[in-house]
Design an enzyme around this catalytic site. Structure first.
Site, PDB file in Angstrom:
ATOM      1  N   GLU A   8       7.628   1.114   5.089  1.00 43.74           N
ATOM      2  CA  GLU A   8       7.081   0.050   5.943  1.00 43.74           C
ATOM      3  C   GLU A   8       7.321  -1.276   5.243  1.00 43.74           C
ATOM      4  O   GLU A   8       7.153  -1.381   4.021  1.00 43.74           O
ATOM      5  CB  GLU A   8       5.571   0.270   6.139  1.00 43.74           C
ATOM      6  CG  GLU A   8       4.894  -0.795   6.971  1.00 43.74           C
ATOM      7  CD  GLU A   8       3.388  -0.538   7.176  1.00 43.74           C
ATOM      8  OE1 GLU A   8       2.805   0.260   6.423  1.00 43.74           O
ATOM      9  OE2 GLU A   8       2.819  -1.142   8.102  1.00 43.74           O
ATOM     10  N   HIS A  35       0.829  -1.210   0.000  1.00 42.87           N
ATOM     11  CA  HIS A  35       0.000   0.000   0.000  1.00 42.87           C
ATOM     12  C   HIS A  35       0.859   1.254   0.000  1.00 42.87           C
ATOM     13  O   HIS A  35       2.047   1.210   0.309  1.00 42.87           O
ATOM     14  CB  HIS A  35      -0.976   0.032   1.187  1.00 42.87           C
ATOM     15  CG  HIS A  35      -0.331   0.029   2.544  1.00 42.87           C
ATOM     16  ND1 HIS A  35      -0.039  -1.118   3.230  1.00 42.87           N
ATOM     17  CD2 HIS A  35       0.077   1.048   3.355  1.00 42.87           C
ATOM     18  CE1 HIS A  35       0.508  -0.815   4.400  1.00 42.87           C
ATOM     19  NE2 HIS A  35       0.605   0.488   4.498  1.00 42.87           N
ATOM     20  N   HIS A  65       3.870   7.155   3.823  1.00 45.46           N
ATOM     21  CA  HIS A  65       4.827   6.051   3.650  1.00 45.46           C
ATOM     22  C   HIS A  65       4.383   5.121   2.536  1.00 45.46           C
ATOM     23  O   HIS A  65       3.243   5.165   2.081  1.00 45.46           O
ATOM     24  CB  HIS A  65       5.037   5.264   4.958  1.00 45.46           C
ATOM     25  CG  HIS A  65       3.831   4.539   5.490  1.00 45.46           C
ATOM     26  ND1 HIS A  65       2.968   5.087   6.399  1.00 45.46           N
ATOM     27  CD2 HIS A  65       3.354   3.296   5.245  1.00 45.46           C
ATOM     28  CE1 HIS A  65       2.020   4.216   6.701  1.00 45.46           C
ATOM     29  NE2 HIS A  65       2.221   3.117   6.007  1.00 45.46           N
TER      30      HIS A  65
HETATM   31 CO    CO Z   1       1.125   1.327   6.322  1.00 49.83          CO
END
Ligand code: CO
Length: 134
Positions: A130, A7, A79
């Site tokens: 991440e 994502h 992020h």
């Molecule tokens: Co995230």
């Protein structure tokens, strides 16, 4: 080591307004809001055919995205999240290379119930990264 893009996360000042815009104006599939107190955010998922967008709003007083929204009051990209097969192996490889892991260096359970880690943006060209175990 890196797998799929899981994502892209966007910090937003008003989650309801952002979710409505994605649903009504952009015609996207949007989840119900989910509170993640351990991460200090409330999140809405926008499901796309090839990936997801996470819309993040601060939750609680010590939210990790509060400072970001102070600097970017209209919101912005917060992020990117990449999948890895083995998060401990990934962490060990990265720290051996000098990369810094945020927090205590141990994986936490992320928004999808999988272990996640965050890498220091200064080690990755100004972008918070991440990693999520796929
Ligand atoms: Co995230």
């Amino acid at each position: 080591m890196l797998g799929r893009l899981n994502h892209v996360a966007l910090a937003v000042p008003d989650l309801v307004a952002a979710a409505t815009k994605y649903r009504e104006t952009l015609g996207a599939k949007v989840s119900a809001p989910q509170a993640l107190p351990e991460h200090g955010v409330t999140v809405v998922f926008v499901d796309l055919d090839n990936t997801r967008i996470e819309l993040l709003e601060p939750l609680g007083n010590a939210s990790p995205i509060a400072a970001f929204l102070e600097k970017n009051p209209a919101g912005g990209m917060h992020h990117v999240c990449y999948e890895v097969d083995d998060i401990i192996a990934a962490r060990n490889r990265l720290t051996a290379d000098g990369a810094r892991i945020l927090g205590d260096g141990e994986p936490k359970t992320g928004a999808h119930g999988k272990p996640v880690l965050f890498l220091h943006p200064k080690d990755f060209f100004g972008t918070l990264v991440e990693l999520e175990e796929a």
